[in-house]
Scaffold this motif. Structure first.
Motif, PDB file in Angstrom:
ATOM      1  N   LEU A 158       0.833  -1.202   0.000  1.00  0.00           N
ATOM      2  CA  LEU A 158       0.000   0.000   0.000  1.00  0.00           C
ATOM      3  C   LEU A 158       0.870   1.254   0.000  1.00  0.00           C
ATOM      4  O   LEU A 158       0.567   2.243  -0.684  1.00  0.00           O
ATOM      5  N   ALA A 159       1.967   1.213   0.769  1.00  0.00           N
ATOM      6  CA  ALA A 159       2.844   2.383   0.876  1.00  0.00           C
ATOM      7  C   ALA A 159       3.476   2.763  -0.461  1.00  0.00           C
ATOM      8  O   ALA A 159       3.770   3.949  -0.694  1.00  0.00           O
ATOM      9  N   LYS A 160       3.688   1.782  -1.340  1.00  0.00           N
ATOM     10  CA  LYS A 160       4.240   2.108  -2.663  1.00  0.00           C
ATOM     11  C   LYS A 160       3.278   3.017  -3.425  1.00  0.00           C
ATOM     12  O   LYS A 160       3.692   3.988  -4.067  1.00  0.00           O
ATOM     13  N   ILE A 161       1.983   2.699  -3.347  1.00  0.00           N
ATOM     14  CA  ILE A 161       0.978   3.520  -4.035  1.00  0.00           C
ATOM     15  C   ILE A 161       0.896   4.899  -3.407  1.00  0.00           C
ATOM     16  O   ILE A 161       0.927   5.918  -4.099  1.00  0.00           O
ATOM     17  N   THR A 162       0.778   4.938  -2.077  1.00  0.00           N
ATOM     18  CA  THR A 162       0.574   6.227  -1.402  1.00  0.00           C
ATOM     19  C   THR A 162       1.808   7.117  -1.507  1.00  0.00           C
ATOM     20  O   THR A 162       1.683   8.341  -1.572  1.00  0.00           O
ATOM     21  N   THR A 163       3.002   6.515  -1.533  1.00  0.00           N
ATOM     22  CA  THR A 163       4.221   7.314  -1.688  1.00  0.00           C
ATOM     23  C   THR A 163       4.298   7.909  -3.085  1.00  0.00           C
ATOM     24  O   THR A 163       4.690   9.078  -3.258  1.00  0.00           O
ATOM     25  N   ALA A 164       3.915   7.133  -4.095  1.00  0.00           N
ATOM     26  CA  ALA A 164       3.876   7.664  -5.464  1.00  0.00           C
ATOM     27  C   ALA A 164       2.866   8.809  -5.570  1.00  0.00           C
ATOM     28  O   ALA A 164       3.127   9.830  -6.229  1.00  0.00           O
ATOM     29  N   LEU A 165       1.719   8.657  -4.908  1.00  0.00           N
ATOM     30  CA  LEU A 165       0.708   9.718  -4.905  1.00  0.00           C
ATOM     31  C   LEU A 165       1.213  10.956  -4.169  1.00  0.00           C
ATOM     32  O   LEU A 165       1.056  12.086  -4.648  1.00  0.00           O
ATOM     33  N   ALA A 166       1.807  10.763  -2.983  1.00  0.00           N
ATOM     34  CA  ALA A 166       2.279  11.891  -2.181  1.00  0.00           C
ATOM     35  C   ALA A 166       3.407  12.640  -2.888  1.00  0.00           C
ATOM     36  O   ALA A 166       3.463  13.874  -2.861  1.00  0.00           O
ATOM     37  N   LEU A 167       4.310  11.897  -3.525  1.00  0.00           N
ATOM     38  CA  LEU A 167       5.412  12.535  -4.249  1.00  0.00           C
ATOM     39  C   LEU A 167       4.872  13.350  -5.419  1.00  0.00           C
ATOM     40  O   LEU A 167       5.308  14.493  -5.650  1.00  0.00           O
ATOM     41  N   ALA A 168       3.920  12.779  -6.158  1.00  0.00           N
ATOM     42  CA  ALA A 168       3.314  13.504  -7.282  1.00  0.00           C
ATOM     43  C   ALA A 168       2.591  14.748  -6.794  1.00  0.00           C
ATOM     44  O   ALA A 168       2.654  15.817  -7.428  1.00  0.00           O
ATOM     45  N   LYS A 169       1.901  14.643  -5.656  1.00  0.00           N
ATOM     46  CA  LYS A 169       1.189  15.784  -5.093  1.00  0.00           C
ATOM     47  C   LYS A 169       2.152  16.897  -4.705  1.00  0.00           C
ATOM     48  O   LYS A 169       1.922  18.076  -5.021  1.00  0.00           O
ATOM     49  N   TYR A 170       3.239  16.543  -4.023  1.00  0.00           N
ATOM     50  CA  TYR A 170       4.204  17.559  -3.597  1.00  0.00           C
ATOM     51  C   TYR A 170       4.858  18.234  -4.794  1.00  0.00           C
ATOM     52  O   TYR A 170       4.945  19.469  -4.861  1.00  0.00           O
TER      53      TYR A 170
END
Length: 427
Positions: free
Chosen positions: A117-129
């Motif tokens: 799950l963290a792989k998905i959320t980290t990709a999302l958070a990085l894209a957001k930032y």
């Protein structure tokens, strides 16, 4: 966006490639666990039956992803990231240990691995930032924050210990490079790896002498034309030599014995033939048997359900990390080549989709998806054929594992959902 509109705008080539890989993967899981008895493919007590169940769960997840508003993923990306970090922290108290790694929660009906799950959320958070700062990330502060988003989950996963999953997160650095991070940093990364490996192979003294000689020669030959300042050059020399001197300490004191054995086998560090053979029979056993299984398949393979090494359980964990060896034995070069081509087309297609996005967040997340899938693909196949050390990460959409398949599916289809909102056209 209506259901009919989504069906028109979704990238069906990517969907078809996904379905092909899932189907081929499941058929090989069935083969690797086939006992020769009359088992129903819907017997959920078997591994292939469980995987079929999670294929259905993954298809259901696709419907949910497509039903949600396209801006849902960007709006809540920070919350998703925070929740996944808390889940990683919770493993230190509530985690279940499997194969020596405390990486799982026991939910009763399944084991849940929060690093997926963290792989998905980290990709999302990085894209957001990166999309929020609206810059080509030249400022050191922006670079540091972006790297911290990647580093935090990796540092929480390493002590489990699960270095393979932690390594996947560092692949997201390529998203930052796509958005303007100077290639100088990539050069530092590759130089660090080269120095580490060559120090293990040739020894600290020879590498330190070699590094000092190369840097001094560069300075002597290029100083006039490039006007290289002497202080940064001296500092670089000292830092690289100190790093080389630290390699043996890290290797002997920080790495666990199983990790040292894997490097010893991969780099042929052990000079005693008997000890090297012992390592090959223990730590390298899986890879050795995997190589033999693939080699025995030849060009056309032995035929579906006809793999003698697969049926003889020669390759441990063949339905998970070493599933590619089943494909090689039963389908030969034709089968392995076909799967590699399917993955290659998928990666090229996702790059095309990422480049045509109207939205920065969608483009950056798309490159995050590509980075995560590619590092899994590259390391897994490299490990199975013996050109990379055994790390233990699955082949996307292919290896047995319900949570893995589910989260790889979510990872991909969130991007395909974002792509339905595109304005640019592509081939």
């Amino acid at each position: 966006m209506s259901g009919r509109s989504i069906l028109k705008r979704i990238d069906w080539l990517s969907v078809l490639l996904y379905l092909s890989l899932v189907l081929i993967g499941w058929s090989n899981i069935y083969s690797s666990t086939f006992t020769g008895t009359d088992e129903s493919i819907f017997d959920f007590g078997t591994l292939h039956g469980k995987q079929l169940f999670f294929i259905g769960v993954s298809f259901t997840a696709i419907l949910v992803i497509m039903a949600l508003e396209v801006n849902f993923y960007e709006r809540f990306s920070s919350i998703f990231y925070l929740v996944s970090m808390l889940l990683l922290l919770g493993l230190f108290v509530f985690g279940k240990t499997i194969a020596g790694a405390t990486s799982w929660y026991n939910l009763g009906f399944m084991n849940f691995q929060p690093s997926e799950l963290a792989k998905i959320t980290t990709a999302l958070a990085l894209a957001k930032y990166l999309s929020d700062i609206q810059t080509d990330i030249k400022r050191r502060k922006d670079q540091l924050y972006a790297l911290l988003i990647i580093l935090i989950p990796a540092l929480l996963i390493i002590p489990q210990p699960d270095p393979g999953s932690a390594l996947v997160f560092f692949a997201l650095v390529f998203v930052i490079f796509r958005e303007g991070l100077p290639l100088f940093y990539l050069g530092i990364g590759f130089a660090t790896i080269i120095i580490f490996v060559t120090t293990l192979m040739f020894g600290t003294i020879w590498v330190a002498i070699g590094l000092a000689t190369l840097i001094v020669l560069f300075f002597a030959l290029k100083r006039k034309s490039f006007k290289v300042p002497i202080f940064p050059l001296i500092l670089t020399t000292v830092v690289t030599i100190l790093f080389s001197l630290s390699v043996n300490f890290v290797f002997n004191q920080v790495f666990e014995q199983r990790h040292r054995d894997r490097f010893s086998l991969w780099l042929r560090l052990e000079k005693d033939p008997s000890k090297l053979e012992q390592i090959r029979k223990t730590i390298g056993y899986n890879t050795y048997q995997s190589e033999k299984a693939i080699e025995s398949g030849g060009f056309f393979g032995k035929g579906y359900l006809e793999g003698t090494r697969t049926k003889g359980d020669f390759v441990p964990e063949q339905e998970t990390d070493y599933i590619f060896s089943t494909l090689g034995e039963e389908w030969g070069f034709i089968g392995t080549g076909t799967v590699i081509i399917l993955f290659s087309i998928l990666f090229l297609r996702l790059i095309s989709l990422a480049e045509r996005q109207k939205n920065d967040f969608a483009r950056m997340y798309g490159y995050g998806v590509i980075s995560i899938l590619f590092i899994h693909y590259f390391i897994n196949i490299g490990m199975v054929i013996g050109i990379l050390p055994t790390i233990g990460i699955p082949l996307p959409f292919f290896s047995y594992g319900g949570s893995g398949l589910l989260f790889f599916t979510i990872l991909l289809f969130v991007f395909l959902k974002l792509d339905t909102n595109r304005l640019k056209e592509s081939f």
